[in-house]
Structures are given as structure tokens and as C-alpha cells.
Design a protein around this motif. Structure first.
Motif, PDB file in Angstrom:
ATOM      1  N   UNK A 489      -4.370   0.971   4.263  1.00 18.23           N
ATOM      2  CA  UNK A 489      -3.526   0.765   5.438  1.00 18.23           C
ATOM      3  C   UNK A 489      -4.366   0.590   6.700  1.00 18.23           C
ATOM      4  N   UNK A 490      -5.430   1.368   6.800  1.00 15.12           N
ATOM      5  CA  UNK A 490      -6.302   1.240   7.969  1.00 15.12           C
ATOM      6  C   UNK A 490      -6.933  -0.146   8.019  1.00 15.12           C
ATOM      7  N   UNK A 491      -7.269  -0.671   6.858  1.00 15.44           N
ATOM      8  CA  UNK A 491      -7.826  -2.014   6.823  1.00 15.44           C
ATOM      9  C   UNK A 491      -6.815  -3.072   7.207  1.00 15.44           C
ATOM     10  N   UNK A 492      -5.562  -2.911   6.776  1.00 17.45           N
ATOM     11  CA  UNK A 492      -4.533  -3.913   7.058  1.00 17.45           C
ATOM     12  C   UNK A 492      -4.186  -4.004   8.541  1.00 17.45           C
ATOM     13  N   UNK A 493      -4.331  -2.898   9.260  1.00 14.61           N
ATOM     14  CA  UNK A 493      -3.993  -2.901  10.691  1.00 14.61           C
ATOM     15  C   UNK A 493      -5.242  -3.019  11.561  1.00 14.61           C
ATOM     16  N   UNK A 495      -8.494  -4.607  13.562  1.00 13.99           N
ATOM     17  CA  UNK A 495      -8.702  -5.803  14.382  1.00 13.99           C
ATOM     18  C   UNK A 495      -9.792  -6.700  13.810  1.00 13.99           C
ATOM     19  N   UNK A 496     -10.506  -6.206  12.808  1.00 12.00           N
ATOM     20  CA  UNK A 496     -11.585  -6.964  12.195  1.00 12.00           C
ATOM     21  C   UNK A 496     -11.036  -7.776  11.021  1.00 12.00           C
ATOM     22  N   UNK A 498     -12.497  -9.301   8.608  1.00 17.43           N
ATOM     23  CA  UNK A 498     -13.154  -9.008   7.340  1.00 17.43           C
ATOM     24  C   UNK A 498     -12.579  -7.758   6.689  1.00 17.43           C
ATOM     25  N   UNK A 499     -12.282  -6.739   7.490  1.00 12.32           N
ATOM     26  CA  UNK A 499     -11.676  -5.515   6.942  1.00 12.32           C
ATOM     27  C   UNK A 499     -10.279  -5.801   6.396  1.00 12.32           C
ATOM     28  N   UNK A 500      -9.547  -6.667   7.084  1.00 11.94           N
ATOM     29  CA  UNK A 500      -8.203  -7.006   6.601  1.00 11.94           C
ATOM     30  C   UNK A 500      -8.284  -7.721   5.260  1.00 11.94           C
ATOM     31  N   UNK A 501      -9.199  -8.698   5.159  1.00 10.23           N
ATOM     32  CA  UNK A 501      -9.352  -9.444   3.905  1.00 10.23           C
ATOM     33  C   UNK A 501      -9.736  -8.509   2.768  1.00 10.23           C
ATOM     34  N   UNK A 502     -10.670  -7.593   3.002  1.00 11.49           N
ATOM     35  CA  UNK A 502     -11.074  -6.649   1.959  1.00 11.49           C
ATOM     36  C   UNK A 502      -9.924  -5.744   1.554  1.00 11.49           C
ATOM     37  N   UNK A 503      -9.107  -5.334   2.522  1.00 11.74           N
ATOM     38  CA  UNK A 503      -7.951  -4.495   2.203  1.00 11.74           C
ATOM     39  C   UNK A 503      -6.940  -5.257   1.353  1.00 11.74           C
ATOM     40  N   UNK A 504      -6.719  -6.527   1.670  1.00 16.31           N
ATOM     41  CA  UNK A 504      -5.790  -7.337   0.882  1.00 16.31           C
ATOM     42  C   UNK A 504      -6.260  -7.482  -0.563  1.00 16.31           C
ATOM     43  N   UNK A 505      -7.558  -7.524  -0.759  1.00 11.61           N
ATOM     44  CA  UNK A 505      -8.100  -7.705  -2.102  1.00 11.61           C
ATOM     45  C   UNK A 505      -7.926  -6.473  -2.977  1.00 11.61           C
ATOM     46  N   UNK A 506      -7.831  -5.285  -2.378  1.00  9.68           N
ATOM     47  CA  UNK A 506      -7.812  -4.053  -3.182  1.00  9.68           C
ATOM     48  C   UNK A 506      -6.426  -3.422  -3.286  1.00  9.68           C
ATOM     49  N   UNK A 507      -5.401  -4.070  -2.737  1.00 11.78           N
ATOM     50  CA  UNK A 507      -4.040  -3.534  -2.901  1.00 11.78           C
ATOM     51  C   UNK A 507      -3.653  -3.602  -4.370  1.00 11.78           C
ATOM     52  N   UNK A 508      -3.154  -2.516  -4.897  1.00 12.76           N
ATOM     53  CA  UNK A 508      -2.793  -2.458  -6.313  1.00 12.76           C
ATOM     54  C   UNK A 508      -1.294  -2.672  -6.498  1.00 12.76           C
ATOM     55  N   UNK A 509      -0.939  -3.364  -7.548  1.00 10.84           N
ATOM     56  CA  UNK A 509       0.475  -3.614  -7.827  1.00 10.84           C
ATOM     57  C   UNK A 509       1.218  -2.332  -8.159  1.00 10.84           C
ATOM     58  N   UNK A 510       0.486  -1.278  -8.579  1.00 11.90           N
ATOM     59  CA  UNK A 510       1.126  -0.015  -8.973  1.00 11.90           C
ATOM     60  C   UNK A 510       1.341   0.926  -7.795  1.00 11.90           C
ATOM     61  N   UNK A 511       1.264   0.438  -6.569  1.00 13.92           N
ATOM     62  CA  UNK A 511       1.458   1.269  -5.391  1.00 13.92           C
ATOM     63  C   UNK A 511       2.844   1.923  -5.415  1.00 13.92           C
ATOM     64  N   UNK A 534      -7.698 -14.557   6.971  1.00 16.86           N
ATOM     65  CA  UNK A 534      -6.693 -13.513   6.725  1.00 16.86           C
ATOM     66  C   UNK A 534      -5.453 -14.107   6.083  1.00 16.86           C
ATOM     67  N   UNK A 535      -4.946 -15.198   6.637  1.00 16.65           N
ATOM     68  CA  UNK A 535      -3.736 -15.807   6.079  1.00 16.65           C
ATOM     69  C   UNK A 535      -3.991 -16.350   4.670  1.00 16.65           C
TER      70      UNK A 535
END
Length: 667
Positions: A489-493, A495-496, A498-511, A534-535
Motif C-alpha cells: 500500500x505504501x508503494x501504491x500511494x 510519489x516515486x 518506480x516504487x509504484x511499479x514495483x508495488x503493482x508487480x507484487x500484488x497477490x491475487x490471494x489478497x 505506472x499506467x
């Protein structure tokens, strides 16, 4: 009698020079106009950068490398790809022969270390033809797909001696499938100045690939492929297989790449020649292309001795100037006929240049006699004011123009010193091409009389693999397990980007349900993020997060302004459940760019096509059927075969779609 003989010879050579020079002048004007037009037109548009290339989801690439007696060379070439090419989703299929143990041994050693390498052994001992080897490799690719349930979206051709640019795969991935075939420049490595035979290739390829081929593409849409550095969409490969009974490559030609480019041009498919320096390049304007790391090109060593060079050039002349003439004639519109003249005149121009030196020698001896430096005088062949003299004057102008153009384009690629040295190399090149033409005539005559069969006249690459100095690529490994949701969540919000992209890559479907609601809210806010990466990463992540709450987000991304985001979203759409209803909505509500991207994605995969064809009939997807079959002639033809094989009544399809007048205006 001697004077009259040389007058006749001068007329022949001058006419050839004049006609050839006039055609070359048109290309000279076109090249400079094209560069001016691009500067003026693209000034306000964003340049192609690494960010844009990396934003595109990596499609699966199959690299085809035919190898006959190429053991150590192909090993170095493959090692360079694995260590330096910035790409992950690819396999390298190396075609070897059962009677070439050395090459097989090198490939086996590499395959044990790198799982990306797959050895192919041809059915027949070598050498056969390069096209035959490629057909064996293509059959192995299809067998691998069936065995592993995968699909290669891009088929990339390379030779065993190539140095592959680190960003080349990213470039092909970015442009395909929007473009059917992508050809990048092929250039010889810079070498010591005294390697004149090798520099002749550098001179000719600089002018051909930097000037002529871009103009040919704009004038007629015809791009002669180089047989290496060529990326094909899977749609093109399957289309050629369907239309030519499985024979994608012409086994009766020594230049199967050129033959293939003609077939694709005749089919109305789009080929582009990509001559690009990425926007990340910060080199000064005067720096030659060979010193620019962001200039994407394929580099290799060419023969440095006369014998191998004559053999190689004669093979090109046979394939392009003689075999293609014999097999296909002059069929095509006037633009294609002009291309044929440019390619086939090489044979005539080489002989004319060869004869021109004898004429020059006659003129030198005449001048020496006129100055009384020799004890005899020849009769003059040129008289002031007559037609032949005027024609020779024009030819002299064309000769100076050719010298100037050679300096400019070789200098642009290799530097001013190399450009100036290209002038004396013109003489050596003309002699070399003349000898290659003579050999081409003999080899072709032998093949027509049955004395020799058409075989792979492979050039021995004694120079090995060069190096343009690219660093090894560090492969980043992202750990997908064990990342706390609060860090995601910290990565998704953040301002960087690169952090957002990395966070999107590690979201698990089993959340969990509670955390999932927060993640979805954050992801919805990213659809309007100003950063392209990001998009694009958001669109890609929707292919693995099949949550129904994110379906509106996916459709929003399908209507994005950036092509990388649109295509990523189109691919993600086909991974989601209830694809029939989603396709119907997409083809109804999305803009023309999204519709085109969806159709391109369908064209790339036979399995995906069968699924769509079944959905069209089973769920009565009228809009989807109209879009898919009305826009893509290839899919329409395959659908008719599908319903024939499935014993489905085609009358409903025929009644709702006019096949003779499809609806391109619908997109």
C-alpha cells in the motif's frame, strides 16, 4: 577500329551510368526531404525512449539462428544475447545439422548452462539451404509450443555472427504486433583502416540502410529484409504458412529474406525499417552513429579477404538479381517495378563499372600521347559539343554526386575520416562487385544446366564476434512472496513512479477481502497517473488480478492515449473470465485504437483465435463478429475454415456480414 570500339563501349557505359545515376538522384533528394520532413513533423511529438520501450509488456520471443559450421561463433553470439540483452521472455532456437558435430557440441554446452537455448537438429545433413534450416527451426518452435502450452508472439531472425544490441528485443516488442515486420539497420563493425574489403561493406551498407531503404519504404512500402535483425509478428509467419502450403521461406532462393519481403509486400502487410537513436542518447550532434550507445543496430564482421567476399556478393546477386527475376519476373505495380530495377541493376551496373575502367585507361593513354609523354597517339573518342560528350558530362556530374553521397553517409555512420577514405575504396568496390557478377553468372548457369544444386553457400566467419562495448545487464529479481500488505500500500500511494511499479508487480491475487478493497481503490486512482510506466504496469497487472472490481479500470486503460498502455490492457483483457461479454463491450464502447489492438492480439495466437471463434458462435456476439471479421481479412479467412471444419452452418455469418465489402470505417 580501336577508337570506334571504345566509342561504342563508352556509349553503352554512359547510358547505363546516366539511367542509374538519375534513379540514384531521386533517392538522394528523397533521403534529404525525408530527414527534413521528420524533423519538422516529429518535433512536437515525444521521442522513443527506454521508458517507452520498457513500459510495453514483454511478449514471448523466439530467436531463430541457423548455423552450419558456426560452432565457436554462434556460442559467442548467444552468450552476448544472454548476458547483455535487456529482455527476459525469450528462447533461442539454434538450427544445427546432424553432420556438424562441432556446432552441436557448442550449443549443447550452452544449453546445459542456459535454459533459454534450444538445439534443433535438421532432418537432412548439411549444407542444404538456409531456408531449409529455418523451416526445421520453425517446426521445432511449433513442437515446443504444443509441448509446453505457450505461444511465441514474435519470431526474430539472427545470424550466427551477429552482435545484438542490448535494447533490440525491447524495440521489436514495442512495435509488434502494431507493425507486422520490423527491420533494423545491419552494419559492419568499425575495423582498422587498411581492412579495405571489410570497409567496402561498411561503405555500401551505410548508404543503403541509412539512405536508400528508408526512402524505399516511404515511396512503395517495400522493405528488403536483411535476413538478420528482422522481427516478424506471429500473424505474418502463420499467414505465409497458410498461403504457401507451409513454406514460409523460399528454399529455391539463395536470398530467402528478399523473397519473403516481396511476398509480405504483395499481401498488403506492413513492414517498417527502424533507423532510430533513442531519446536517452546525450551524445553531441557530430558524433557518428557507431559511437552512440542508443543507436539500435545489428553489428557483425563481414569477410576481410577477396575470395570470401566475392563468394558472398555473388550469392546476393544470384538471389536478388537472377533467381527472383526468373521466379517472379516483373509482376507488380510501377512502384514495385522501380524497386526491381534498383535491385537488379546491380548486375548491369557492376559490369558497366568494370568496363568503365578500360575506357578510363584509354583516355589516360590518349592524354599521355597528346602531351607527347608516350611515343604514339590514340584517336580521341570525345569531341566537344557532340551527344556522347554531353552524356559523359552528365555522367561525370552523377559520379561526383555519388562520391559526395558516399562521404556523407559513411561519415554519418563511422566518422569523417572513414567517409573520406570511402572515395578510394569506390574503385576497389567496383572491381570486387564486377568479379562477383562474373562468378554469379557462372554459378547460376551451372545451376540451370544441372551441374550444381542450389545450396547454402555459407560464408565462413573467420573474424569471430566483435564487441560494441555494452555492459552486462543485471537481471533484477522481484520476490513475490512474503511482502507485507502495508508495504504494498505504501508503494501504491508513493510519489516515486518506480516504487509504484514495483508495488503493482507484487500484488497477490490471494489478497484478503479487507485489504483488497484498499488495493483496488489505490489502483483506480492510478489510471490517470501522469507517468507512462505506472499506467503501463497497471494495465499489465490486471492480467493476473482477475478481480471484477477492476474491470472498469481495465476499460479505462483501453482508451489511454499511449499505445503501450492500450496493448498491455488488450492482452490483459484476454486473461480475464467471461471474455465473451467483455469483448462485446470493448468492441462496442472502446475507441478505434483499442479495437485495433484487440484484433492484433487475436491475430497473434491460434489458440486465442479458436476461443474467439467458438465464442462468436456460442454466445451470439454480433458486434464482436462484425468487428473481428470485418476488420481483419486474415481472421475472416480463418473463421470460414473454422466453421467448415466444425460443420457449422455459415449462412448466419454470411447473412450478417458482407465479405466482399468489409467495414474498415468502423474503426
Amino acid at each position: 577500329m580501336l577508337r570506334d570500339f571504345f566509342v561504342g563501349m563508352t556509349w553503352v557505359v554512359a547510358v547505363v551510368y546516366f539511367l542509374s545515376g538519375t534513379q540514384d538522384l531521386i533517392y538522394d533528394i528523397g533521403a534529404y526531404w525525408l530527414r527534413f520532413w521528420r524533423q519538422f513533423t516529429y518535433r512536437q511529438k515525444p521521442r522513443l525512449t527506454l521508458e517507452r520501450l520498457r513500459a510495453r509488456e514483454q511478449q514471448r520471443i523466439a530467436v531463430m539462428v541457423p548455423a552450419w559450421n558456426e560452432g565457436e561463433v554462434v556460442a559467442s553470439m548467444v552468450d552476448n544475447i544472454i548476458k547483455r540483452v535487456e529482455y527476459d521472455n525469450y528462447s533461442i532456437f539454434v538450427g544445427t545439422y546432424p553432420n556438424d558435430a562441432a556446432t552441436q557440441g557448442c550449443v549443447d554446452r550452452l544449453a546445459k548452462e542456459y535454459p533459454q537455448i534450444i538445439k534443433v537438429v535438421t532432418a537432412r545433413p548439411g549444407p542444404t539451404t538456409k531456408a531449409d534450416c529455418l523451416h526445421n527451426v520453425l517446426a521445432s518452435i511449433r513442437a515446443f509450443e504444443e509441448a509446453n502450452g505457450v505461444n511465441y508472439d514474435i519470431i526474430l531472425m539472427h545470424d550466427a555472427e551477429d552482435w545484438v544490441h542490448p535494447q533490440e528485443f525491447l524495440l521489436h516488442n514495442y512495435l509488434i504486433p502494431q507493425i507486422d515486420v520490423v527491420q533494423i539497420p545491419i552494419l559492419p563493425f568499425p575495423s582498422p583502416w587498411y581492412k579495405w574489403v571489410h570497409w567496402i561493406y561498411a561503405d555500401e551498407f551505410s548508404e543503403n540502410h541509412m539512405k536508400d531503404v528508408p526512402v524505399r519504404e516511404k515511396i512503395s512500402g517495400f522493405v528488403p529484409y536483411a535476413g538478420t535483425g528482422t522481427g516478424f509478428s506471429r500473424k505474418v509467419i502463420e499467414y505465409l504458412a497458410d498461403e504457401h502450403d507451409g513454406h514460409v521461406f523460399n528454399e529455391s532462393s539463395m536470398t530467402e529474406d528478399y523473397s519473403m519481403s516481396k511476398k509480405i509486400r504483395e499481401a498488403g502487410l506492413r513492414s517498417v525499417f527502424v533507423n532510430v537513436v533513442l531519446g536517452d542518447d546525450d551524445s553531441p550532434w557530430w558524433k557518428p552513429l557507431c559511437q552512440r550507445p542508443m543507436f539500435i543496430s545489428n553489428w557483425s564482421y563481414f569477410p576481410m579477404d577477396w575470395t570470401r567476399s566475392v563468394r558472398q556478393k555473388s550469392r546476393w546477386i544470384i538471389g536478388i538479381s537472377l533467381q527472383e527475376w526468373e521466379q517472379t519476373g516483373w509482376d507488380g505495380n510501377w512502384l514495385m517495378k522501380e524497386n526491381f530495377v534498383k535491385d537488379r541493376k546491380v548486375f548491369v551496373a557492376a559490369f558497366a563499372s568494370f568496363l568503365g575502367y578500360f575506357i578510363l585507361l584509354y583516355q589516360i593513354i590518349y592524354v599521355l600521347g597528346y602531351l607527347e609523354w608516350v611515343p604514339f597517339r590514340l584517336l580521341p573518342t570525345l569531341t566537344k559539343g557532340d551527344s556522347l560528350t554531353n552524356l559523359v558530362t552528365f555522367c561525370t556530374f552523377f559520379m561526383m554526386l555519388r562520391i559526395t553521397q558516399r562521404i556523407v553517409w559513411v561519415g554519418l555512420t563511422y566518422g569523417l575520416a572513414a567517409g573520406l577514405m570511402a572515395v578510394p575504396r569506390l574503385i576497389v568496390g567496383n572491381v570486387l562487385n564486377g568479379l562477383a557478377s562474373l562468378r554469379a553468372l557462372k554459378v547460376f548457369a551451372d545451376s540451370r544446366s544441372g551441374k550444381a544444386a542450389v545450396r547454402w553457400d555459407n560464408t565462413l566467419h573467420l573474424e569471430g564476434i566483435g564487441d560494441m562495448g555494452a555492459p552486462s545487464q543485471r537481471k533484477e529479481t522481484i520476490v513475490l512472496q512474503g511482502i507485507p500488505i502495508d508495504q504494498v500500500m505504501a508503494g501504491l500511494v508513493s510519489a516515486d513512479p518506480k516504487r509504484i511499479v514495483n508495488a503493482l508487480r507484487v500484488i497477490r491475487a490471494e489478497t484478503s477481502e479487507r485489504d483488497r478493497a484498499e488495493v483496488v481503490a489505490c489502483m483506480r486512482n492510478l489510471v490517470t497517473h501522469k507517468d507512462l510506466g505506472v499506467r503501463a504496469a497497471l494495465a499489465q497487472s490486471l492480467g493476473k488480478l482477475l478481480w471484477s472490481e477492476l474491470t472498469p479500470t481495465l476499460f479505462h486503460l483501453l482508451n489511454d492515449k499511449e499505445s503501450a498502455v492500450i496493448v498491455n490492457a488488450a492482452r490483459a483483457l484476454f486473461a480475464r473470465p467471461r471474455i465473451g461479454a467483455l469483448l462485446e463491450h470493448a468492441f462496442t464502447a472502446c475507441n478505434f485504437r483499442a479495437v485495433e489492438a484487440l484484433i492484433r492480439v487475436i491475430e497473434q495466437d491460434r489458440r486465442r483465435q479458436r476461443n474467439v471463434f467458438e465464442l462468436i458462435g456460442r454466445e451470439q456476439l454480433l458486434v464482436t463478429r462484425m468487428r473481428v471479421l470485418g476488420v481483419s481479412p486474415i481472421l475472416r479467412k480463418r473463421y470460414l475454415k473454422f466453421i467448415d471444419a466444425s460443420n457449422i452452418d455459415a449462412r448466419s455469418t454470411q447473412a450478417t456480414l458482407n465479405f466482399d465489402n468489409p467495414m474498415p470505417e468502423t474503426i
